[in-house]
Design a protein around this motif. Structure first.
Motif, PDB file in Angstrom:
ATOM      1  N   PRO A  60       0.815  -1.226   0.000  1.00  0.00           N
ATOM      2  CA  PRO A  60       0.000   0.000   0.000  1.00  0.00           C
ATOM      3  C   PRO A  60       0.841   1.266   0.000  1.00  0.00           C
ATOM      4  N   ASN A  61       2.017   1.221   0.650  1.00  0.00           N
ATOM      5  CA  ASN A  61       2.871   2.400   0.681  1.00  0.00           C
ATOM      6  C   ASN A  61       3.277   2.856  -0.711  1.00  0.00           C
ATOM      7  N   ARG A  80       1.524   1.574  -3.696  1.00  0.00           N
ATOM      8  CA  ARG A  80       0.315   1.637  -4.535  1.00  0.00           C
ATOM      9  C   ARG A  80      -0.432   2.948  -4.366  1.00  0.00           C
ATOM     10  N   GLU A  81      -0.424   3.517  -3.167  1.00  0.00           N
ATOM     11  CA  GLU A  81      -1.190   4.724  -2.892  1.00  0.00           C
ATOM     12  C   GLU A  81      -0.359   6.001  -3.009  1.00  0.00           C
ATOM     13  N   SER A  82       0.828   5.895  -3.548  1.00  0.00           N
ATOM     14  CA  SER A  82       1.702   7.064  -3.682  1.00  0.00           C
ATOM     15  C   SER A  82       2.011   7.321  -5.158  1.00  0.00           C
ATOM     16  N   THR A  83       1.673   8.511  -5.627  1.00  0.00           N
ATOM     17  CA  THR A  83       1.989   8.864  -7.015  1.00  0.00           C
ATOM     18  C   THR A  83       3.488   9.069  -7.217  1.00  0.00           C
ATOM     19  N   TYR A 125       4.535   4.949  -7.315  1.00  0.00           N
ATOM     20  CA  TYR A 125       3.859   4.051  -8.247  1.00  0.00           C
ATOM     21  C   TYR A 125       3.751   4.706  -9.618  1.00  0.00           C
ATOM     22  N   LYS A 173       6.562  -0.596  -8.224  1.00  0.00           N
ATOM     23  CA  LYS A 173       5.451  -1.518  -7.989  1.00  0.00           C
ATOM     24  C   LYS A 173       5.919  -2.946  -7.699  1.00  0.00           C
TER      25      LYS A 173
END
Length: 258
Positions: free
Chosen positions: A164-165, A167-170, A173, A177
């Motif tokens: 999640p760290n 996946r949820e960061s533009t 990611y 990935k």
């Protein structure tokens, strides 16, 4: 030799040393009886040394008392709550060859290991708490270590497909990935004497061992290798970790571990 045979041999060796210890203590007790007899005839008294200590169940009694006290204090000392401790003892008995012996139970072996690992204590401190010999403390530590190694793959947390760290960061990611964690080396101070001192001297001139560790994004360690000299290069430690039979495993598809 199977694990059951190894544990059986360890238990026989432990029983042999405990039997020798009891025999020596019995001989020592007979000597003191004779001394008492001689000095009582002469009207004198003899002072007994503090090291005269029989094999007792003090460690067993101590553990069952502290398990029923404040759970927070137990966690501070042994790094887990009493209910977790009891569950871990049950798992070790069911899933590993670790068993109670004639002189010591699993509920006493495990805290011996936890004191050394969790509090960085020496064997001598565990000896004072549980009133055991240095040999018994050492054997208990190694038995628990072997048992935990056998169940580690089953209970180790498996990484998610994309943390999640990331996946949820533009910012991260999709560039990271495929990242499952991070590895790095650190130097831990070491005590070395004799000819080995120069090998453990790092580039800062201090005596240390080079330790490589891998962790996931929950800051949980997934792999640690220690014991390398402070003068060893990080790449040498990494190559050793990868080449070991039970060493660092790189997940399929990961081509860059720098």
């Amino acid at each position: 030799m199977s694990e059951m045979d190894m544990y059986g041999a360890d238990e026989e060796e432990e029983q042999f040393y405990e039997a020798v210890k009891i025999l020596l203590m019995a001989i020592q007790a007979m000597v003191y009886v004779l001394y008492d007899l001689v000095f009582s005839i002469r009207g004198e008294r003899i002072r007994r040394p503090l090291t005269r200590r029989p094999v007792t169940s003090s460690g067993y009694i101590y553990m069952h008392k502290i398990l029923d006290r404040d759970p927070q204090i137990f966690r501070e000392v042994y790094r887990m709550y009493p209910d977790v401790f009891r569950k871990l003892c049950s798992i070790l008995k069911v899933k590993t060859p670790l068993r109670d012996t004639r002189h010591i139970c699993v509920e006493e072996m495990l805290p011996t290991f936890l004191l050394v690992v969790g509090q960085n204590n020496r064997y001598s401190e565990a000896r004072l708490i549980f009133e055991r010999s240095h040999f018994t403390v050492s054997k208990s530590f190694n038995k628990v270590l072997k048992a935990l190694n056998t169940i580690a793959p089953e209970f180790m947390a498996k990484p998610e497909s994309v943390p999640p760290n990331i996946r949820e960061s533009t910012k991260f990611y999709p560039y990271f990935k495929d990242c499952v964690g991070a590895i790095d080396g650190t130097h831990i101070p070491a005590t070395v004497v004799g000819r080995e001192v120069s090998r453990y001297q790092n580039r800062h001139g201090k005596i240390s061992q080079n330790v490589l560790a891998a962790c996931n994004f929950d800051l949980q360690f997934t792999y640690v290798i220690s014991g390398w000299e402070g003068s060893a290069h990080n790449s040498k430690v990494l190559n050793d970790a990868i080449s070991r039979r039970n060493g660092l495993k790189v997940p399929p598809g990961i081509v860059n571990i720098t």
